[in-house]
Scaffold this motif. Structure first.
Motif, mmCIF file in Angstrom:
data_model
loop_
_atom_site.group_PDB
_atom_site.id
_atom_site.type_symbol
_atom_site.label_atom_id
_atom_site.label_comp_id
_atom_site.label_asym_id
_atom_site.label_seq_id
_atom_site.Cartn_x
_atom_site.Cartn_y
_atom_site.Cartn_z
ATOM 1 N N ALA A 281 11.335 7.600 -9.964
ATOM 2 C CA ALA A 281 10.021 7.407 -9.358
ATOM 3 C C ALA A 281 10.151 6.423 -8.200
ATOM 4 O O ALA A 281 10.952 5.488 -8.242
ATOM 5 N N PHE A 282 9.345 6.647 -7.158
ATOM 6 C CA PHE A 282 9.394 5.805 -5.980
ATOM 7 C C PHE A 282 7.984 5.450 -5.531
ATOM 8 O O PHE A 282 7.075 6.286 -5.571
ATOM 9 N N ASN A 283 7.803 4.226 -5.114
ATOM 10 C CA ASN A 283 6.616 3.752 -4.402
ATOM 11 C C ASN A 283 5.291 4.096 -5.094
ATOM 12 O O ASN A 283 4.418 4.729 -4.508
ATOM 13 N N PRO A 284 5.119 3.675 -6.352
ATOM 14 C CA PRO A 284 3.835 3.900 -7.017
ATOM 15 C C PRO A 284 2.722 3.097 -6.354
ATOM 16 O O PRO A 284 2.947 2.003 -5.819
ATOM 17 N N GLN A 285 1.537 3.636 -6.384
ATOM 18 C CA GLN A 285 0.368 3.001 -5.786
ATOM 19 C C GLN A 285 -0.847 3.375 -6.622
ATOM 20 O O GLN A 285 -0.919 4.477 -7.165
ATOM 21 N N MET A 286 -1.805 2.456 -6.749
ATOM 22 C CA MET A 286 -2.996 2.756 -7.535
ATOM 23 C C MET A 286 -4.250 2.347 -6.776
ATOM 24 O O MET A 286 -4.211 1.509 -5.876
ATOM 25 N N ARG A 287 -5.382 2.949 -7.176
ATOM 26 C CA ARG A 287 -6.670 2.621 -6.573
ATOM 27 C C ARG A 287 -7.774 2.880 -7.584
ATOM 28 O O ARG A 287 -7.768 3.904 -8.273
ATOM 29 N N LEU A 288 -8.720 1.954 -7.653
ATOM 30 C CA LEU A 288 -9.870 2.092 -8.544
ATOM 31 C C LEU A 288 -11.012 2.801 -7.828
ATOM 32 O O LEU A 288 -11.223 2.619 -6.624
ATOM 33 N N SER A 289 -11.753 3.606 -8.576
ATOM 34 C CA SER A 289 -12.968 4.220 -8.059
ATOM 35 C C SER A 289 -14.018 4.238 -9.163
ATOM 36 O O SER A 289 -13.696 4.170 -10.353
ATOM 37 N N HIS A 290 -15.270 4.331 -8.749
ATOM 38 C CA HIS A 290 -16.378 4.297 -9.703
ATOM 39 C C HIS A 290 -17.328 5.443 -9.373
ATOM 40 O O HIS A 290 -17.728 5.622 -8.221
ATOM 41 N N THR A 291 -17.668 6.221 -10.383
ATOM 42 C CA THR A 291 -18.579 7.347 -10.212
ATOM 43 C C THR A 291 -19.652 7.311 -11.293
ATOM 44 O O THR A 291 -19.493 6.653 -12.326
ATOM 45 N N PHE B 295 6.479 8.134 0.679
ATOM 46 C CA PHE B 295 5.419 7.151 0.499
ATOM 47 C C PHE B 295 4.040 7.808 0.401
ATOM 48 O O PHE B 295 3.213 7.697 1.313
ATOM 49 N N PRO B 296 3.728 8.504 -0.695
ATOM 50 C CA PRO B 296 2.360 9.006 -0.874
ATOM 51 C C PRO B 296 1.384 7.839 -0.983
ATOM 52 O O PRO B 296 1.770 6.718 -1.348
ATOM 53 N N SER B 297 0.124 8.085 -0.648
ATOM 54 C CA SER B 297 -0.838 6.978 -0.605
ATOM 55 C C SER B 297 -2.199 7.434 -1.100
ATOM 56 O O SER B 297 -2.521 8.622 -1.103
ATOM 57 N N LEU B 298 -3.012 6.461 -1.512
ATOM 58 C CA LEU B 298 -4.367 6.692 -1.992
ATOM 59 C C LEU B 298 -5.351 5.894 -1.143
ATOM 60 O O LEU B 298 -5.060 4.773 -0.718
#
Length: 358
Positions: free
Chosen positions: A142-152, A228-231
């Protein structure tokens, strides 16, 4: 681990130690986050000896993640994230804070030969919980993990037919994975429903969510164009944008990810309710793979403009470079020289402002 450092309010001596941690220059990696209530969180990964925490319970060659939190009243808490004391290198630290649950979220990657794994930690009510998120069941990297929070906001009917409204918190994670195929993967975690049981988490191959996929080849494609995928957030309704390379179709793709909001009546007979955790994905932008990206960089950032066109940016010594897709082709890389009058942070802010306004 051999020892867990408990939460405690520190005195003047410990405060000085924690402030030193917050500016520690010798850590392999560090990440900082400021929460809405003014608390400054910071984590460092590295050898215990380099972090200055080696002692009776931590060997100098133990890899650990050390954390600190400084509140507005001046109180400071420090410690070692439980379960991080071992011989595995910790990289790609990422932080997020969920105001609804007052939880600090920590994502990192560990090198566990012959594969690499992703781990998640959550600090809630003064206690850490850590869990393992395997990129794949087989041997993989695995390479370059990234996270992001969202609220619905979601709606359903209770057993009496009365409408129920619930604010849902979703933690989205994306990373690049090399196993049978090389591709970007995506995992949504419903924090208020799944808790922290990662056995319930579904992992998706992003290219398969938008079309047919198959064997992938790198060819002459520079690694910076796909690694480098991104969110990104897309508006106040909680939608998420994911930008990633599809090596099968030789395209860079931007997709919009949402989830069902009107769930009907809970129950196994309600298809919409059963699909409430399945992402709804639509392509909002496509471009060729970026041929002008550098062959290899340690970190590549992505900014998505209002027209869903990506801009890549990276640092090269005393320059910040960027390339933008204008709807027809990728522009040749442009550079902003860095010096005493132009810091990296200022240059990055200028690039992001340019990219988001186009």
């Amino acid at each position: 681990m051999k020892r867990a450092i408990p939460f405690r309010l520190l005195g003047a001596f410990a405060l000085a130690v924690a402030v030193s941690l917050l500016a520690h220059p010798a850590a392999a990696e560090e990440k900082s986050l400021l929460s809405a209530d003014g608390t400054l969180y910071q984590v460092h990964s590295g050898l215990a000896a380099d972090l200055g925490v080696a002692g009776a319970d931590l060997a100098p060659d133990d890899y650990v993640i050390e954390w600190a939190a400084r509140r507005q009243d001046g109180s400071v808490r420090v410690g070692i994230v439980p379960g991080t004391q071992d011989y595995n290198v910790k990289r790609n630290l990422d932080l997020a804070f969920d105001e609804a649950s007052q939880s600090l979220l920590l994502l990192w990657k560990e090198e566990v030969t012959p594969l690499s794994v992703l781990r998640l930690g959550i600090l809630r009510d003064g206690e850490w919980t850590t869990s393992l998120l395997l990129p794949n069941l087989g041997f993989s990297s695995a390479f370059n993990p990234q996270m992001r929070l969202s609220h619905t906001t979601v709606r359903w009917n209770d057993s009496d037919g009365r409408p129920v409204t619930h604010n849902r918190t979703i933690l989205s994670i994306v990373w690049w994975e090399e196993s049978q195929y090389a591709l970007a993967r995506y995992a949504p975690i419903f924090l208020d429903e799944d808790g922290f049981d990662l056995s319930k988490i579904a992992v998706y191959d992003l290219p398969l969510l938008v079309g047919p996929s198959g064997p992938t080849t790198y060819g002459d494609t520079p690694s910076a164009a796909y690694l480098f995928p991104s969110l990104h957030s897309d508006g106040p309704a909680g939608a998420i944008l994911a930008s990633f390379a599809d090596l099968h179709s030789k395209k860079n793709v931007v997709v919009r990810i949402t989830f069902p909001a009107d769930l009907g009546t809970p129950g196994e007979g309600n298809v919409t309710w059963m699909r409430r955790h399945i992402p709804i994905v639509g392509v909002v932008g496509e471009s060729p793979l970026a041929p002008t990206a550098p062959v290899r960089v340690a970190s590549m950032g992505t900014t998505i403009g209002s027209s869903y066109r990506p801009t890549f940016h990276w640092r090269d010594g005393n320059r910040l470079l960027y390339t933008r897709y204008d709807g027809r082709e990728w522009a040749s890389p442009k550079a902003i020289p860095l010096d005493e009058t132009m810091s990296y942070e200022r240059a990055l802010a200028l690039v992001v402002s340019m990219a988001t306004s186009n």
